[in-house]
Design a protein around this motif. Structure first.
Motif, short mmCIF file in Angstrom:
data_model
loop_
_atom_site.label_atom_id
_atom_site.label_comp_id
_atom_site.label_asym_id
_atom_site.label_seq_id
_atom_site.Cartn_x
_atom_site.Cartn_y
_atom_site.Cartn_z
N ILE C 84 -21.72 15.54 32.43
CA ILE C 84 -22.65 15.22 31.33
C ILE C 84 -24.05 15.06 31.88
N GLU C 85 -24.15 14.43 33.07
CA GLU C 85 -25.46 14.25 33.68
C GLU C 85 -26.12 15.61 33.87
N LYS C 86 -25.33 16.60 34.33
CA LYS C 86 -25.88 17.94 34.55
C LYS C 86 -26.41 18.53 33.25
N ILE C 87 -25.60 18.38 32.21
CA ILE C 87 -26.01 18.93 30.91
C ILE C 87 -27.30 18.26 30.45
N VAL C 88 -27.34 16.92 30.58
CA VAL C 88 -28.54 16.20 30.15
C VAL C 88 -29.74 16.65 30.95
N ARG C 89 -29.57 16.82 32.24
CA ARG C 89 -30.69 17.25 33.07
C ARG C 89 -31.18 18.65 32.68
N PHE C 90 -30.24 19.52 32.36
CA PHE C 90 -30.62 20.86 31.91
C PHE C 90 -31.40 20.76 30.59
N LEU C 91 -30.89 19.89 29.71
CA LEU C 91 -31.52 19.70 28.41
C LEU C 91 -32.95 19.15 28.57
N THR C 92 -33.10 18.13 29.41
CA THR C 92 -34.45 17.56 29.59
C THR C 92 -35.37 18.59 30.25
N GLY C 93 -34.82 19.44 31.10
CA GLY C 93 -35.61 20.52 31.69
C GLY C 93 -36.15 21.43 30.60
N LEU C 94 -35.27 21.76 29.65
CA LEU C 94 -35.68 22.61 28.52
C LEU C 94 -36.75 21.92 27.68
N ARG C 146 -39.79 27.11 36.91
CA ARG C 146 -39.19 27.23 38.22
C ARG C 146 -38.06 26.22 38.42
N PHE C 147 -38.28 24.97 38.00
CA PHE C 147 -37.23 23.96 38.12
C PHE C 147 -35.98 24.35 37.34
N LEU C 148 -36.22 24.86 36.13
CA LEU C 148 -35.11 25.25 35.26
C LEU C 148 -34.33 26.39 35.90
N TYR C 149 -35.08 27.35 36.45
CA TYR C 149 -34.46 28.50 37.10
C TYR C 149 -33.60 28.04 38.27
N HIS C 150 -34.12 27.11 39.08
CA HIS C 150 -33.36 26.61 40.23
C HIS C 150 -32.10 25.90 39.78
N ASP C 151 -32.19 25.12 38.72
CA ASP C 151 -31.02 24.41 38.19
C ASP C 151 -29.94 25.39 37.78
N VAL C 152 -30.36 26.41 37.01
CA VAL C 152 -29.40 27.38 36.51
C VAL C 152 -28.79 28.16 37.66
N ALA C 154 -28.44 27.23 40.74
CA ALA C 154 -27.54 26.36 41.49
C ALA C 154 -26.20 26.23 40.76
N TYR C 155 -26.27 26.12 39.44
CA TYR C 155 -25.06 25.99 38.63
C TYR C 155 -24.18 27.23 38.75
N ILE C 156 -24.84 28.41 38.66
CA ILE C 156 -24.09 29.66 38.74
C ILE C 156 -23.45 29.82 40.11
N ARG C 157 -24.22 29.48 41.13
CA ARG C 157 -23.69 29.56 42.50
C ARG C 157 -22.45 28.68 42.64
N GLN C 158 -22.54 27.49 42.04
CA GLN C 158 -21.45 26.53 42.14
C GLN C 158 -20.21 27.07 41.42
N ARG C 159 -20.42 27.67 40.22
CA ARG C 159 -19.30 28.24 39.46
C ARG C 159 -18.64 29.34 40.25
N ARG C 160 -19.46 30.22 40.86
CA ARG C 160 -18.93 31.33 41.64
C ARG C 160 -18.10 30.83 42.80
N ALA C 161 -18.55 29.75 43.43
CA ALA C 161 -17.87 29.22 44.60
C ALA C 161 -16.50 28.67 44.24
N LEU C 162 -16.34 28.26 42.98
CA LEU C 162 -15.06 27.66 42.57
C LEU C 162 -13.95 28.68 42.54
#
Ligand code: NA
Ligand code: NA
Lengths: 426, 323, 162
Positions: C84-94, C146-152, C154-162
């Protein structure tokens, strides 16, 4: 509906959006989606006018002066002097912090400039001597509320013009309340220091000879604050200009007297000043922009009208006004709050038989306490930004001081003679 | 039938106008504006709501006029030099050392010359509701007797941060020191500046005499006056019957204020004298000989031609009044 | 990229602000000395110092935004579950991108229309003030993207790694 932007600020703020952007966001939300009767981009006028204010320049100046003093050895020698004088007291440096705001009150008219400078000079020194950083930040913010009460002060002049009282009398009226506030804070410091066993830094009181020796050693450092006060008294410069002169003087002392200031310090001094100014002033600007929405919708006026229907008992009314102003002081910047509220409240106070000079002190002290109080007080933000203390840690440390200040406020509110004695001698 | 539906439209018409000015609530102009707003609200049965914001609470000075220019639902009350940014003739109209008394100014704004300028301004989007809000002549308030421009040499005078004021004070022989109003009182008290320029009403109201600056030189270098401006677009939306009420109320109260001002001025001078303030006349011609050069390209957009036009009208007005 | 160029880009705002800061402070000091010793003051000193200050504030805001120094509270969201924290952080970034992008857009419109409005003392275009908003919020918008791009990323990289 009209209150939606207020809710929005809380929501954005608690979601973790920096306070400045939460305030900007809510204000532009109002001017874009509500029928404000003007093109939305004109709200940017307020972005500019609230920053393009010459007295605000005192903030970067005093932050920079503080930084130069740290790198040039001036702060250290000042602290050594303070320690010789107060080291045997419990919570010595914290007491110095309060005393300095009371003295600096005679120099700067701005609580934010005072808070910024002492965060820069005193907090690092306090930390070195074992005080926690958040405690140091809290006492710095709390004591900054004193400096606008000790003359001269811009908010006092604004009040005098609106309430049609003598500026000179209002100035003189400020001394006793300022000293009461200082006393209340120093007493609280002593209690906290005892409880936490903040030890005195020296075993016994310094001998006169020791004080004399330290005085000679620190004379150049001491000449700085006293020089600034004298320069103001003799009309060499205005309070805003005093900040720039302090920068120049501390550079000269650092280069030629103590010879500690080095070329590679320049970068750090500039960065300190830019980051300090960037965060602090942006919040002040954002608060003004948000205040613009409140003013535009006349929300403070509406609340005042509600308030006045509440009671017609003088003492009850004073209590109600105290609570109301504390709340407002948390949201509006001091000057703006006075411009809007003084015309509404002063006639009521006078009608109830309250002296307008006494009432002025009550209003100013109230608004200043509001400026120290979480979640939105502007001196709180200044101190937290410069010292890099989180708002959460700050909150845990500030409350005893707020209680002390409120106690001082109650004394001042219900003992008008304390305020009116000095002006009556004029 | 057409008229009918328009009437019906008019019946349902409502508008909220925000009015901003820089005077504090105790000043005569603020009180007058308050009365105007109240009467407009009453006489239009609340259809036209004028919300007042004294003390520059919302957009003031150049920003206020900009609001009007941009078509905001806004009434700006400012010195005509601010509309001079768009039609420079208005800067000339309130230029230094032009008028000997209030009536000369009241007469000149009625002339075809000035009315033409008003039309020129309307084409730029600003409708003038009044130019008549006079609040007194501005004089020099210092700590010494000033009679000639030479007496001003080396004297530091506080002015507002406005080009017109700075240039005028410098040309008169002093050193203009622009300071924010909030810093002015302490600056006077502690001697950062030697004086300021302002009306006797300001002197008494802000208690300037408490700072020890107790000499007033009657230079009458500016006639302090305000105009009332609204966007032409917004004005056009208001039904004619309400337009008449609004225009009438602003004009009526301006005249009331001027007569009040005239009768109060003598009392204000007495009050100031009781506080130890001393007044003196000046060598007005010597000052005029200097300020006349300002009209020759020193003020933005202002030309000698405008000065000559104003002087020609004043000559006619003076000839008429001396008859 | 050479190290000099890299330094310039990392500290672009800081360099700009330093220049303004030095002009501002010098002007005020010079004015005090002139007034005291020569009885003369530079009438435009206050306005120019104020212009420099406005630039310092809004370009400085971009510097603090870039280094994430702005003051807020995050003790509420750090208490939430990580997802949830991740989602909120993405949301606040937006939300931050929306706020700053919109202010940037309005600043362009405002500066353009107000071009002819002169400043009070020097009578130059008020764009000298207003364009500080364009530059400041332009840069902040860039960092918000740029911050938003880095967040996204990082998220994609993490999903791929799973
Ligand atoms: Na003070
Ligand atoms: Na302090």
């Amino acid at each position: 509906m009209i209150y939606l932007p207020i809710l929005l600020v809380f929501l954005l703020y608690f979601l973790g959006i920096p306070i400045a952007y939460a305030l900007f966001g809510s204000a532009i939300f109002y001017f874009t989606f509500f029928d404000a009767g003007m093109p939305a981009d004109l709200v940017l006028q307020k972005f500019i006018t609230s920053a393009a204010s010459f007295p605000l320049l005192a903030i970067p100046f005093f932050v920079m002066a503080g930084s130069v003093m740290n790198y040039s050895g001036i702060s250290r020698k000042l602290m050594q002097m303070a320690e010789v004088l107060t080291g045997h007291l419990i919570g010595g440096l914290a007491q110095v912090n309060v005393v300095m705001s009371t003295f600096m009150g005679g120099v700067s008219g701005s609580a934010n400039a005072d808070a910024a400078m002492q965060s820069k000079i005193l907090v690092p020194q306090m930390e070195k001597r074992g005080y926690s950083r958040s405690f140091s930040a809290a006492i710095t913010a709390a004591s900054s509320a004193i400096s606008p009460v000790i003359p001269p002060g811009i908010v006092m002049i604004i009040y005098a013009l609106i309430a049609q009282v003598s500026v000179a009398e209002l100035f003189v009226a400020g001394y006793v309340p300022g000293i009461i506030m200082a006393g209340a804070l120093m007493f609280t410091v002593t209690l906290i220091a005892r409880k936490r066993k903040y030890k005195p830094s020296r075993d016994k009181r310094a001998s006169l000879r020791e004080i004399g020796a330290q005085f000679t050693d620190s004379i150049w450092s001491l000449s700085l604050p006293f020089g600034v006060i004298l320069g103001l008294r003799f009309g060499l410069f205005t309070p805003t200009e005093a900040g720039a002169i302090a920068v120049l003087a501390s550079i000269l002392i650092g280069l030629f007297v103590y010879k500690e200031l080095k070329f590679n310090h320049i970068k750090h001094i500039l960065l300190d000043t830019i980051y300090g100014t960037g965060t602090v002033v942006l919040i002040i600007v954002a608060a003004s922009v948000f205040g613009y929405y409140l003013t535009w919708e006349r929300i403070p006026q509406e609340f005042t009208a509600m308030l006045l229907e509440f009671t017609s008992n003088k003492y009850m009314m004073l209590a109600v006004i105290n609570v109301f102003l504390l709340l407002i002081g948390m949201f509006l910047e001091g000057g703006a709050a006075l411009i809007i509220l003084a015309p509404l409240l002063v006639p009521v106070a006078v009608a109830l038989g309250i002296d307008p000079i006494h009432f002025g002190m009550i209003m100013i002290i109230n608004i200043m306490i509001g400026g120290v109080t979480p979640p939105f007080g502007s001196m709180m933000f200044t101190t937290c930004s410069v010292t890099k203390v989180s708002v959460g840690d700050f909150m845990r440390e500030i409350w005893p001081f707020i209680i002390a200040l409120i106690f001082a406020l109650i004394v001042i509110t219900y003992a008008p003679a304390l305020v009116l004695f000095l002006p009556s001698l004029m | 039938p057409f008229g009918c539906s328009k009437d019906k439209e008019d019946e349902e018409f409502t508008i909220t106008l925000r009015l901003s000015h820089v005077f504090n609530v105790n000043e005569e102009l603020a009180k007058s504006i308050e009365l105007v707003a109240e009467r407009i609200n009453n006489k239009t049965n609340g259809a036209v709501r004028v919300l007042t914001y004294p003390g520059a609470q919302i957009a003031a000075y150049k920003d206020g006029v900009e609001m009007v220019m941009r078509g905001a639902y806004f009434i700006s009350v400012e010195d005509p030099s601010y509309i001079g940014d768009y039609v420079p003739e208005f800067t000339a109209l309130v230029g230094p050392m032009l008028y000997n008394n209030f009536d000369e100014y009241m007469e000149i704004i009625k002339t075809p010359l000035v009315q033409d300028w008003v039309k020129k301004l309307e084409d730029k989007g600003i409708k003038v509701l009044s130019l008549q809000y006079i609040f007194g002549f501005r004089n020099l308030i210092t700590d010494r007797v000033i009679i000639t421009p030479e007496d001003l040499e080396g004297v530091k005078l506080r002015t507002p941060g406005s080009k017109l004021f700075i240039q005028t004070i410098n040309t008169m022989g002093a050193n203009a020191t622009p300071l924010p109003w909030g810093e002015t009182f302490s600056a006077l008290q502690q001697g950062v500046v030697d004086g300021l320029e302002g009306s006797e009403f300001t002197n008494l109201g802000a208690k300037v005499y408490e700072t020890g600056k107790k000499n007033v030189a009657f230079t009458n270098h500016f006639l302090g006056t305000c105009g009332i401006y609204i966007s032409t677009e917004v004005w056009a939306k208001i039904p004619e019957k309400y337009q008449l009420i609004i225009a009438h109320e602003f004009e009526y109260e301006a005249l009331q204020m001027i007569s009040k001002l005239k009768s109060q001025h003598a009392q204000v001078i007495k009050d100031l004298q009781a506080k130890g303030v001393q007044f003196n006349e000046v060598d007005r011609e010597a000052f005029e000989a200097r300020t006349i050069h300002l009209f020759d390209g020193k003020l933005p957009g202002v030309t000698v031609e405008m000065y000559d036009q104003i002087q020609a009208e004043l000559k006619k007005i003076r000839a008429r009044s001396s008859q | 990229m050479t190290s000099g160029l890299k330094f310039f880009f990392t500290y672009f705002e800081e360099i700009l602000c330093s220049i303004f800061l030095i002009i501002m402070i010098s002007l005020v000091i010079i004015n005090v000395f002139l007034r005291y010793f020569l009885g003369y003051s530079i009438f435009w000193a206050e306005e120019v110092a104020t212009i420099c200050f406005v630039w310092c504030v809004f370009v400085g805001a971009s510097a603090t935004y870039k280094h994430k120094l702005d003051l807020g509270i995050d003790f509420l969201i750090t208490k939430m579950p990580t997802q949830i924290e991740k989602i909120v952080r993405f949301l606040t970034g937006l939300i931050l991108l929306a706020i700053n992008g919109y202010i940037f857009y309005m600043a362009i419109v405002f500066t353009k229309i107000a071009w002819a409005k002169p400043t009070a003392v020097l009578g130059i275009s008020s764009a000298v003030f207003n364009s500080a908003l364009v530059v400041g919020f332009g840069l902040i918008t860039f960092y918000a993207i740029r911050f938003l791009y880095h967040d996204v990323a990082a998220y994609i990289r993490q999903r791929r790694a799973l």
